[in-house]
Design a protein around this motif. Structure first.
Motif, PDB file in Angstrom:
ATOM      1  N   ALA A   1       0.814  -1.215   0.000  1.00 43.27           N
ATOM      2  CA  ALA A   1       0.000   0.000   0.000  1.00 43.27           C
ATOM      3  C   ALA A   1       0.850   1.269   0.000  1.00 43.27           C
ATOM      4  CB  ALA A   1      -0.931   0.000   1.207  1.00 43.27           C
ATOM      5  N   ILE A   2       2.110   1.171   0.453  1.00 41.09           N
ATOM      6  CA  ILE A   2       2.946   2.380   0.524  1.00 41.09           C
ATOM      7  C   ILE A   2       3.411   2.820  -0.868  1.00 41.09           C
ATOM      8  CG2 ILE A   2       4.963   3.442   1.606  1.00 41.09           C
ATOM      9  CD1 ILE A   2       2.772   2.591   3.584  1.00 41.09           C
ATOM     10  N   PRO A   3       4.203   1.980  -1.592  1.00 39.95           N
ATOM     11  CA  PRO A   3       4.581   2.428  -2.933  1.00 39.95           C
ATOM     12  C   PRO A   3       3.358   2.690  -3.803  1.00 39.95           C
ATOM     13  CG  PRO A   3       5.310   0.165  -2.542  1.00 39.95           C
ATOM     14  CD  PRO A   3       4.812   0.692  -1.246  1.00 39.95           C
TER      15      PRO A   3
ATOM     16  N   ILE B   1      11.888   3.395  -9.888  1.00 35.51           N
ATOM     17  CA  ILE B   1      12.995   2.460  -9.688  1.00 35.51           C
ATOM     18  C   ILE B   1      13.147   2.143  -8.196  1.00 35.51           C
ATOM     19  CG2 ILE B   1      15.508   2.204  -9.877  1.00 35.51           C
ATOM     20  CD1 ILE B   1      15.298   3.896 -12.458  1.00 35.51           C
ATOM     21  N   ALA B   2      13.090   3.188  -7.365  1.00 35.90           N
ATOM     22  CA  ALA B   2      13.316   2.985  -5.937  1.00 35.90           C
ATOM     23  C   ALA B   2      12.209   2.175  -5.274  1.00 35.90           C
ATOM     24  CB  ALA B   2      13.446   4.343  -5.247  1.00 35.90           C
ATOM     25  N   GLN B   3      10.968   2.371  -5.733  1.00 33.81           N
ATOM     26  CA  GLN B   3       9.858   1.745  -5.012  1.00 33.81           C
ATOM     27  C   GLN B   3       9.352   0.465  -5.662  1.00 33.81           C
ATOM     28  OE1 GLN B   3       7.128   4.863  -3.044  1.00 33.81           O
ATOM     29  NE2 GLN B   3       8.234   5.982  -4.611  1.00 33.81           N
ATOM     30  N   LEU B   4       9.791   0.195  -6.898  1.00 33.93           N
ATOM     31  CA  LEU B   4       9.356  -1.049  -7.541  1.00 33.93           C
ATOM     32  C   LEU B   4      10.549  -1.914  -7.936  1.00 33.93           C
ATOM     33  CD1 LEU B   4       6.542   0.390  -9.871  1.00 33.93           C
ATOM     34  CD2 LEU B   4       6.228  -0.723  -7.669  1.00 33.93           C
ATOM     35  N   VAL B   5      11.405  -1.371  -8.809  1.00 29.51           N
ATOM     36  CA  VAL B   5      12.433  -2.200  -9.435  1.00 29.51           C
ATOM     37  C   VAL B   5      13.431  -2.778  -8.434  1.00 29.51           C
ATOM     38  CG1 VAL B   5      14.204  -2.256 -11.221  1.00 29.51           C
ATOM     39  CG2 VAL B   5      12.166  -0.840 -11.540  1.00 29.51           C
ATOM     40  N   VAL B   6      13.892  -1.945  -7.500  1.00 37.21           N
ATOM     41  CA  VAL B   6      14.959  -2.431  -6.607  1.00 37.21           C
ATOM     42  C   VAL B   6      14.431  -3.204  -5.395  1.00 37.21           C
ATOM     43  CG1 VAL B   6      16.440  -0.507  -7.286  1.00 37.21           C
ATOM     44  CG2 VAL B   6      15.145  -0.362  -5.168  1.00 37.21           C
ATOM     45  N   LEU B   7      13.126  -3.381  -5.312  1.00 40.50           N
ATOM     46  CA  LEU B   7      12.557  -4.048  -4.126  1.00 40.50           C
ATOM     47  C   LEU B   7      13.237  -5.357  -3.740  1.00 40.50           C
ATOM     48  CD1 LEU B   7       8.712  -3.426  -4.199  1.00 40.50           C
ATOM     49  CD2 LEU B   7      10.344  -2.735  -2.465  1.00 40.50           C
ATOM     50  N   PRO B   8      13.528  -6.248  -4.727  1.00 44.43           N
ATOM     51  CA  PRO B   8      14.163  -7.507  -4.335  1.00 44.43           C
ATOM     52  C   PRO B   8      15.475  -7.298  -3.576  1.00 44.43           C
ATOM     53  CG  PRO B   8      13.430  -7.606  -6.609  1.00 44.43           C
ATOM     54  CD  PRO B   8      13.236  -6.195  -6.155  1.00 44.43           C
ATOM     55  N   PHE B   9      16.147  -6.153  -3.798  1.00 49.37           N
ATOM     56  CA  PHE B   9      17.446  -5.918  -3.162  1.00 49.37           C
ATOM     57  C   PHE B   9      17.343  -5.238  -1.801  1.00 49.37           C
ATOM     58  CE2 PHE B   9      17.774  -5.725  -7.777  1.00 49.37           C
ATOM     59  CZ  PHE B   9      18.590  -6.827  -7.993  1.00 49.37           C
TER      60      PHE B   9
ATOM     61  N   PRO C   1      13.247  -1.613  10.543  1.00 46.53           N
ATOM     62  CA  PRO C   1      13.971  -2.598   9.736  1.00 46.53           C
ATOM     63  C   PRO C   1      14.181  -2.049   8.322  1.00 46.53           C
ATOM     64  CG  PRO C   1      12.207  -3.647  10.957  1.00 46.53           C
ATOM     65  CD  PRO C   1      12.046  -2.169  11.149  1.00 46.53           C
ATOM     66  N   PHE C   2      15.207  -2.564   7.595  1.00 41.05           N
ATOM     67  CA  PHE C   2      15.641  -1.864   6.390  1.00 41.05           C
ATOM     68  C   PHE C   2      14.536  -1.671   5.342  1.00 41.05           C
ATOM     69  CE2 PHE C   2      17.825  -1.139   2.374  1.00 41.05           C
ATOM     70  CZ  PHE C   2      18.579  -0.044   2.755  1.00 41.05           C
ATOM     71  N   LEU C   3      13.742  -2.712   5.059  1.00 43.98           N
ATOM     72  CA  LEU C   3      12.673  -2.577   4.055  1.00 43.98           C
ATOM     73  C   LEU C   3      11.724  -1.438   4.410  1.00 43.98           C
ATOM     74  CD1 LEU C   3      11.029  -3.627   1.588  1.00 43.98           C
ATOM     75  CD2 LEU C   3       9.852  -5.156   3.163  1.00 43.98           C
ATOM     76  N   GLN C   4      11.310  -1.402   5.680  1.00 41.04           N
ATOM     77  CA  GLN C   4      10.375  -0.367   6.111  1.00 41.04           C
ATOM     78  C   GLN C   4      11.045   1.007   6.088  1.00 41.04           C
ATOM     79  OE1 GLN C   4      10.640  -3.364   7.627  1.00 41.04           O
ATOM     80  NE2 GLN C   4       8.660  -4.135   6.942  1.00 41.04           N
ATOM     81  N   PHE C   5      12.322   1.052   6.475  1.00 42.70           N
ATOM     82  CA  PHE C   5      13.048   2.317   6.415  1.00 42.70           C
ATOM     83  C   PHE C   5      13.106   2.833   4.973  1.00 42.70           C
ATOM     84  CE2 PHE C   5      17.101   4.289   5.268  1.00 42.70           C
ATOM     85  CZ  PHE C   5      16.968   5.484   5.948  1.00 42.70           C
ATOM     86  N   TRP C   6      13.389   1.924   4.045  1.00 45.08           N
ATOM     87  CA  TRP C   6      13.503   2.293   2.632  1.00 45.08           C
ATOM     88  C   TRP C   6      12.178   2.870   2.113  1.00 45.08           C
ATOM     89  CZ3 TRP C   6      17.327   3.061  -0.674  1.00 45.08           C
ATOM     90  CH2 TRP C   6      17.034   3.087  -2.037  1.00 45.08           C
ATOM     91  N   LEU C   7      11.091   2.201   2.427  1.00 45.30           N
ATOM     92  CA  LEU C   7       9.781   2.688   1.974  1.00 45.30           C
ATOM     93  C   LEU C   7       9.469   4.043   2.600  1.00 45.30           C
ATOM     94  CD1 LEU C   7       7.734  -0.639   2.111  1.00 45.30           C
ATOM     95  CD2 LEU C   7       8.584   0.534   0.077  1.00 45.30           C
ATOM     96  N   PHE C   8       9.802   4.185   3.886  1.00 47.55           N
ATOM     97  CA  PHE C   8       9.594   5.438   4.601  1.00 47.55           C
ATOM     98  C   PHE C   8      10.392   6.567   3.943  1.00 47.55           C
ATOM     99  CE2 PHE C   8      10.226   8.421   8.082  1.00 47.55           C
ATOM    100  CZ  PHE C   8       8.961   8.485   8.633  1.00 47.55           C
TER     101      PHE C   8
ATOM    102  N   ILE D   1       8.736   7.853   0.865  1.00 48.58           N
ATOM    103  CA  ILE D   1       7.559   8.693   1.111  1.00 48.58           C
ATOM    104  C   ILE D   1       8.025  10.146   1.187  1.00 48.58           C
ATOM    105  CG2 ILE D   1       5.771   9.328   2.769  1.00 48.58           C
ATOM    106  CD1 ILE D   1       5.556   6.502   3.631  1.00 48.58           C
ATOM    107  N   VAL D   2       9.174  10.349   1.815  1.00 48.63           N
ATOM    108  CA  VAL D   2       9.690  11.701   1.997  1.00 48.63           C
ATOM    109  C   VAL D   2      10.384  12.214   0.728  1.00 48.63           C
ATOM    110  CG1 VAL D   2      11.213  13.137   3.404  1.00 48.63           C
ATOM    111  CG2 VAL D   2       9.969  11.253   4.456  1.00 48.63           C
ATOM    112  N   LEU D   3      11.105  11.325   0.016  1.00 47.23           N
ATOM    113  CA  LEU D   3      11.881  11.786  -1.139  1.00 47.23           C
ATOM    114  C   LEU D   3      11.026  12.036  -2.381  1.00 47.23           C
ATOM    115  CD1 LEU D   3      15.217   9.752  -1.005  1.00 47.23           C
ATOM    116  CD2 LEU D   3      14.758  12.089  -0.276  1.00 47.23           C
ATOM    117  N   THR D   4       9.940  11.248  -2.554  1.00 43.66           N
ATOM    118  CA  THR D   4       9.128  11.414  -3.763  1.00 43.66           C
ATOM    119  C   THR D   4       8.609  12.848  -3.957  1.00 43.66           C
ATOM    120  OG1 THR D   4       8.543   9.086  -3.646  1.00 43.66           O
ATOM    121  CG2 THR D   4       7.187  10.452  -5.082  1.00 43.66           C
ATOM    122  N   PRO D   5       8.063  13.496  -2.893  1.00 41.78           N
ATOM    123  CA  PRO D   5       7.646  14.887  -3.093  1.00 41.78           C
ATOM    124  C   PRO D   5       8.782  15.796  -3.576  1.00 41.78           C
ATOM    125  CG  PRO D   5       6.747  14.061  -1.046  1.00 41.78           C
ATOM    126  CD  PRO D   5       7.684  13.010  -1.556  1.00 41.78           C
TER     127      PRO D   5
END
Lengths: 500, 66
Positions: A82-84, B15-23, B35-42, B45-49
């Motif tokens: 839901a986030i991305p 790229i950041a939110q879809l393509v590199v997810l496996p990494f 944890p890293f996955l959640q940090f990355w998504l967080f 959220i801030v960088l996209t704007p």
């Protein structure tokens, strides 16, 4: 079911009634229901901040909170899709919504189907889009309904007849929507959004402290006891590939929903929409936190808890009457207010693009306004009927809602940029997309990829392959919207020449 | 140069939110309690704007914003 809490129940009922009252007060001025444009999109006078609240109210629903926590509870980090999804949805919207808004404003359009009708000069396409929109939206309204039903059940078991209260509160919402139009949910949305932020932050801060002694001890505990929750499964029917395609397709679909489009059309300028596209991703900070509430529920609740009630049960075991009451009323509002906007979106589609475009083309003015407003009762009535009588029949439609809605993306968004996109290829593509989505879903052959992704790829491929066959007609045809989109520079030059 | 920057700003969120997810699909390191996955998504959220803001200013300076 465990007995509810009387203090919590009273607070919840009090908040619901207050909001219904404000919903009615929002429509004191008769002008709010004087025309379809006033009633459904507020005469397009809302500034950036109001649009923010309205779109936020649209998209962060009771189902978001209850559904995400229960997904987190059962499937761990898959819930983070839901986030991305929502971050990208706003990012993508930056590139097409301002343009769409301008066309709609210039030509007095109130639904996406209106746009498709004018752009392609096709009532077949507009009614098709409207049918898909209404068909997918009613199950979505039902989801809100089951959200408030679950909440009241937890709050009021032993005190009230939950079904009666659910029906009453939905009829009240229908009534204020009929009366005040979009102004009702807009003003109440502000209360709901403030409550959502305050309550969710309060829960995210207090729950880890109460159960684990703080945020970091909680994370340590998840890492040691349930590490599988913290990453996305590498493979399986729902793994990384599903996560990526689901997030991508959902982000394209978001503004194809009738209620989201309604929210957007209330804006007073293209710039208000650009600003919203810019800032709305920040709203998702709440969503990340909500998913963690699902993890807390996993660690705290006894085995065998119904995942559907994960968040509600967590609230019930953790807080006293007042805390419970505030949390339940937040979820109840997150169910009722989006419902009102969804009903406006669906009624608008039904009256403008099914009734007028298909059945009675001559209807206009006051009669059309009355029919649009009256449809609110039919839409909410149908949702109540299906939700309470045939809950099982809706499950597939709910699962397929996003995959179905995204199929109108080529007709609505690609057509803003591609001059020679033909009506015929677009219609066939839409139908192929829907058929492929349903086939993949019902035969279970998705291969670990989101169903709507297959449908959308088939849809795109069909449009691209078939378009050359019909392109001649598309090149020669013209419509006011098409001229507005593609011949603007030409027109300006002509004006300049005339002036000289 | 501006065009290249525009392409980077448009593709970065995808790229950041879809393509590199496996990494980035991992628990360690834990940053700011996430944890890293959640940090990355967080983080995104801030960088996209900021990406959107950059695109907005680029378009404005080119005059292609109508």
């Amino acid at each position: 079911m465990q007995q509810g809490n009387l203090t919590a129940l009273s607070i919840t009922i009090f908040v619901i009634l207050t909001v219904v009252l404000i919903g009615f007060l929002a429509g004191r001025d008769k002008a709010t229901r004087s025309s379809v444009e006033e009633w459904s999109v507020g005469g397009r006078r809302f500034g950036g901040l109001l649009v923010w609240f309205l779109v936020g109210a649209d998209l962060y629903t009771a189902y978001t909170f209850l559904g995400l926590t229960s997904t987190a509870y059962t499937a761990g980090s898959l819930a983070f899709f839901a986030i991305p999804y929502s971050v990208l949805a706003y990012f993508i919207s930056y590139f097409f919504l301002p343009k769409l808004w301008k066309v709609a404003n210039e030509h007095k359009l109130t639904t996406l189907a209106d746009y498709a009708r004018e752009r392609f000069d096709s009532k077949l396409l507009s009614s098709l889009i409207a049918i898909v929109g209404v068909l997918m939206l009613i199950p979505y309204i039902c989801l809100q309904l089951s959200g408030i039903q679950d909440t009241l059940q937890v709050a009021g078991t032993g005190f009230i007849n939950v079904k009666v209260v659910v029906i009453t509160s939905f009829l009240l919402v229908a009534l204020y929507t009929f009366f005040s139009g979009i102004k009702g949910p807009t003003y109440t949305a502000i209360i709901k959004d403030v409550l959502v932020w305050a309550i969710m932050l309060f829960m995210v801060v207090s729950l880890p402290i109460m159960h684990f002694g703080g945020w970091n001890p909680m994370v340590d505990k998840i890492v040691t006891e349930a590490p599988h929750l913290l990453t996305i499964p590498e493979s399986g029917p729902k793994g990384v590939a599903w996560f990526m395609t689901a997030a991508f397709v959902s982000s394209l679909a978001l503004f194809m929903w009738a209620h989201a489009a309604t929210g957007v059309f209330t804006a007073k300028s293209a710039d208000a929409i650009r600003k919203n596209a810019l800032y709305l991703p920040l709203y998702n900070i709440v969503l990340i936190l909500v998913v963690f509430l699902g993890f807390i529920a996993f660690l705290v609740l006894p085995d065998g808890t119904d995942p559907r009630f994960a968040l509600l049960a967590l609230i019930q075991t953790s807080y006293g009457g007042i805390g419970q009451g505030l949390a339940y009323s937040t979820i109840a509002l997150a169910s009722l207010i989006p419902c009102s906007i969804m009903a406006i979106g669906a009624s608008n589609l039904f009256a403008n693009n099914i009734y007028r475009d298909l059945i009675n083309p001559k209807v206009k003015g006051a009669k059309l306004t009355m029919i649009t407003r009256g449809m609110v009762f039919i839409v909410i009535g149908l949702a109540l009927l299906f939700g309470l009588v045939f809950p099982q029949a809706l499950v597939s439609l709910q699962l397929l809602g996003v995959s179905g809605m995204v199929q109108i993306f080529p007709a609505i968004v690609i057509s803003l940029f591609w001059r020679n996109q033909s009506r015929e290829a677009t219609i066939i593509g839409l139908i192929v997309g829907l058929v492929v989505t349903f086939t993949v879903y019902s035969t279970g052959t998705s291969l670990g990829i989101y169903e709507g992704f297959w449908g959308l790829m088939a849809n795109f491929a069909t449009v691209v392959v078939l378009n050359p066959i019909f392109v001649k007609k598309a090149k020669n045809s013209s419509s006011a919207v098409k001229d507005y989109l593609f011949n603007q520079t030409l027109k300006e030059e002509q004006l300049v020449r005339k002036g000289a | 140069m501006k065009k290249l920057l525009l392409i980077v700003l448009i593709s970065a969120p995808f790229i950041a939110q879809l393509v590199v997810l496996p990494f980035v699909n991992r628990i360690d390191p834990i940053i700011f309690g996430l944890p890293f996955l959640q940090f990355w998504l967080f983080l995104w959220i801030v960088l996209t704007p900021f990406c959107t803001l950059g695109i907005y200013h680029l378009q404005k300076s080119e005059g292609s914003l109508d």
